[in-house]
Design a protein around this motif. Structure first.
Motif, short mmCIF file in Angstrom:
data_model
loop_
_atom_site.label_atom_id
_atom_site.label_comp_id
_atom_site.label_asym_id
_atom_site.label_seq_id
_atom_site.Cartn_x
_atom_site.Cartn_y
_atom_site.Cartn_z
N GLY A 98 -4.45 7.04 -41.78
CA GLY A 98 -4.68 7.01 -40.60
C GLY A 98 -4.89 6.57 -39.85
N LEU A 99 -4.98 4.83 -39.96
CA LEU A 99 -4.36 3.86 -39.16
C LEU A 99 -2.88 3.94 -38.74
N MET A 100 -2.16 4.33 -39.74
CA MET A 100 -0.80 4.36 -39.00
C MET A 100 -0.45 5.98 -38.51
N ALA A 101 -1.33 7.00 -38.25
CA ALA A 101 -1.44 7.80 -37.26
C ALA A 101 -1.61 7.53 -36.31
N ASN A 102 -2.49 6.89 -35.72
CA ASN A 102 -3.32 6.60 -34.73
C ASN A 102 -1.77 5.36 -34.46
N ALA A 103 -1.29 4.59 -34.77
CA ALA A 103 -0.35 4.02 -33.95
C ALA A 103 1.15 4.64 -34.04
N SER A 104 1.18 5.00 -34.66
CA SER A 104 2.38 6.60 -34.67
C SER A 104 1.87 7.66 -32.95
N MET A 105 0.55 7.57 -32.70
CA MET A 105 -0.11 8.12 -31.55
C MET A 105 0.36 6.99 -30.15
N ASP A 106 0.03 6.25 -30.37
CA ASP A 106 -0.03 5.33 -29.22
C ASP A 106 1.58 4.81 -29.05
N MET A 107 2.33 5.12 -29.90
CA MET A 107 3.75 4.88 -29.84
C MET A 107 5.11 5.99 -29.55
N GLY A 108 3.64 6.81 -29.20
CA GLY A 108 4.44 8.13 -28.34
C GLY A 108 5.22 9.58 -29.68
N ARG A 109 5.13 9.14 -31.20
CA ARG A 109 5.09 10.08 -32.20
C ARG A 109 3.93 11.16 -32.53
N ARG A 110 3.91 12.38 -31.66
CA ARG A 110 3.12 13.05 -32.39
C ARG A 110 3.29 13.93 -33.98
N VAL A 111 5.15 14.21 -33.23
CA VAL A 111 5.05 14.93 -35.54
C VAL A 111 4.47 13.30 -36.22
N PRO A 112 5.24 12.54 -36.52
CA PRO A 112 4.73 11.65 -37.57
C PRO A 112 3.46 11.60 -38.04
N ALA A 113 2.95 11.38 -36.30
CA ALA A 113 1.19 10.83 -36.66
C ALA A 113 0.41 12.43 -36.79
N ASP A 114 0.75 13.32 -37.12
CA ASP A 114 0.60 14.95 -37.05
C ASP A 114 0.47 14.23 -38.57
N THR A 115 1.17 14.39 -39.47
CA THR A 115 1.82 14.23 -40.56
C THR A 115 1.28 13.07 -41.30
N LEU A 116 0.74 12.01 -41.62
CA LEU A 116 0.21 11.12 -41.19
C LEU A 116 -1.43 11.32 -41.43
N ALA A 117 -1.91 12.13 -40.42
CA ALA A 117 -3.53 12.44 -40.39
C ALA A 117 -3.14 13.74 -41.65
N ARG A 118 -2.65 14.51 -41.70
CA ARG A 118 -2.60 15.53 -42.93
C ARG A 118 -2.64 15.07 -43.81
N ALA A 119 -1.55 13.87 -44.57
CA ALA A 119 -1.78 13.20 -45.97
C ALA A 119 -3.29 12.08 -45.74
N ALA A 120 -3.64 11.49 -44.31
CA ALA A 120 -4.77 11.17 -44.81
C ALA A 120 -6.23 12.25 -45.41
N TRP A 121 -5.93 13.51 -45.03
CA TRP A 121 -6.89 14.34 -45.25
C TRP A 121 -6.52 14.29 -46.58
N THR A 122 -5.76 14.44 -47.59
CA THR A 122 -5.00 15.21 -48.27
C THR A 122 -5.41 13.99 -49.75
N TYR A 123 -5.48 12.36 -49.64
CA TYR A 123 -6.09 11.63 -49.99
C TYR A 123 -7.41 11.69 -49.56
N GLY A 124 -8.17 12.36 -48.99
CA GLY A 124 -9.41 12.23 -49.11
C GLY A 124 -10.29 12.97 -49.85
N ARG A 125 -9.51 13.92 -49.93
CA ARG A 125 -10.31 15.00 -50.28
C ARG A 125 -9.92 14.74 -51.63
N ILE A 126 -8.35 13.70 -52.16
CA ILE A 126 -8.18 13.72 -53.81
C ILE A 126 -9.50 13.05 -54.65
N ALA A 127 -10.01 11.91 -52.90
CA ALA A 127 -10.92 11.08 -53.56
C ALA A 127 -12.35 11.21 -53.22
#
Length: 358
Positions: A98-127
């Motif tokens: 989630g933090l890396m997704a936020n940083a990716s957004m701030d650096m103008g990288r929206r596709v990686p930001a979305d991918t990282l946010a989706r990974a954060a959701w998946t980890y949250g679901r597993i946990a």
């Protein structure tokens, strides 16, 4: 001659004793973890510290730290760990995504930001961590907003609210849905979400991520007011946007360093300038813009440059030149130079007209 008892059947094995022995041996094996409690404590503390530092430090060096810590977390998951330890590690891995997704957004990288946010959701679901799942959906909604996928943004926020309806997290999700609704012209729904966001903040208890880890995960009153200003701006209500943006800036001025997000404070100032221009008040816009232009390049987040670019057709003279120079040199450009391998990848950024007042 046969031995006595030769005609008897061989004795059956003692299945009950065997089952007990097998269970005991297995329990002894799983009891031994290759990850100690001190390791988990260290990882958790480092994630909390990264989240809080992100509020006041430049994103690019922190992203490097986040990636290294995430690798440590993944390696820990590959070792023998207890189920409870695995749950904690999945949660920490998700928080880092989630933090890396936020940083990716701030650096103008929206596709990686979305991918990282989706990974954060998946980890949250597993946990089984509902607040992480809700926060991650909010991050996806934020990416979609800046990518002009407003219906997607509303959908992500709606799904996040099924996991996190109350507290700071619920307020954030309602505000994201309000912003999406305003961009879609859903005036009544957007105004309803503004009211629901206030109710969620008042009625919800704290949670581990938003209130415990806090920092970048928090949704404090100053950021709430900034989001409210943006929503009123998109609803075509510049006077109310000015009022809320000033409220946000006043709250940020009174925050301590640990909670004073320079990025959100700058964004509140940028939207205040846009609102003044919509009110045909170039003097007010210039007053709002002047302190923003002092930000060093490594702190000029992508969304700030994009918002300021929308004002360029409406300003003249020296201020217009300063804005052009400011937007040309910022965090996305610094990140591209520091991370040259990213140059060949798509940034996934939509190019809108300069007159789109974001």
């Amino acid at each position: 001659m046969r031995r006595p008892g030769a005609w008897r059947r061989p004795a059956a094995p003692d299945l009950i004793s065997a089952a007990a022995q097998e269970a005991s041996e297995h329990a002894e094996r799983v009891e031994t973890s290759e990850v100690g409690d001190s390791t988990l404590e260290r990882l958790r503390t480092q994630v909390i510290w990264l989240s809080r530092r992100y509020v006041w430090e430049a994103p690019l060096p922190l992203f490097v730290e986040m990636r290294a810590l995430q690798e440590q977390t993944r390696r820990a998951l590959e070792r023998r760990v207890h189920p409870a330890q695995a749950g904690e590690l999945y949660f920490l891995a998700g928080a880092l995504c989630g933090l890396m997704a936020n940083a990716s957004m701030d650096m103008g990288r929206r596709v990686p930001a979305d991918t990282l946010a989706r990974a954060a959701w998946t980890y949250g679901r597993i946990a089984g961590h509902r607040s992480l799942m809700g926060w991650a959906r909010g991050m996806q909604a934020s990416v979609a907003l800046w990518d002009r996928r407003y219906e997607d943004a509303a959908g992500y926020a709606e799904d996040g609210l099924t996991q996190l309806p109350r507290g700071q997290g619920g307020a954030r999700l309602h505000m994201l849905r309000a912003r999406a609704g305003a961009m879609l012209g859903w005036t009544r729904e957007a105004e309803d979400d503004l009211l629901k966001a206030a109710d969620a903040r008042e009625s919800g208890a704290g949670d581990e991520l938003h209130d415990g880890f806090a920092g970048e995960f928090a949704f404090r009153p100053a950021k709430h007011a900034y989001y409210t200003a943006v929503t009123h701006l998109h609803l075509g209500q510049p006077a109310r946007a000015i009022e809320q943006a000033r409220t946000a800036l006043g709250l940020y001025e009174r925050e301590d360093r640990q909670n004073r997000s320079y990025g959100c404070e700058a964004m509140a100032g940028a939207h205040l300038a846009v609102a003044h221009l919509m009110e045909d008040d170039p003097g007010g816009a210039e007053q709002a813009l002047t302190p923003l232009l002092a930000l060093p390049p490594e702190r000029r987040i992508d969304s700030l440059a994009e918002t300021l670019q929308s004002t360029r057709p409406l300003v003249r003279g020296l201020l217009a030149e300063r804005l052009e120079s400011f937007c040309a040199t910022g965090l996305p450009q610094s990140a591209a130079r520091a991370l040259p391998e990213s140059l060949g990848e798509s940034q996934g950024k939509s190019q809108g007209s300069e007159g789109d007042l974001r």
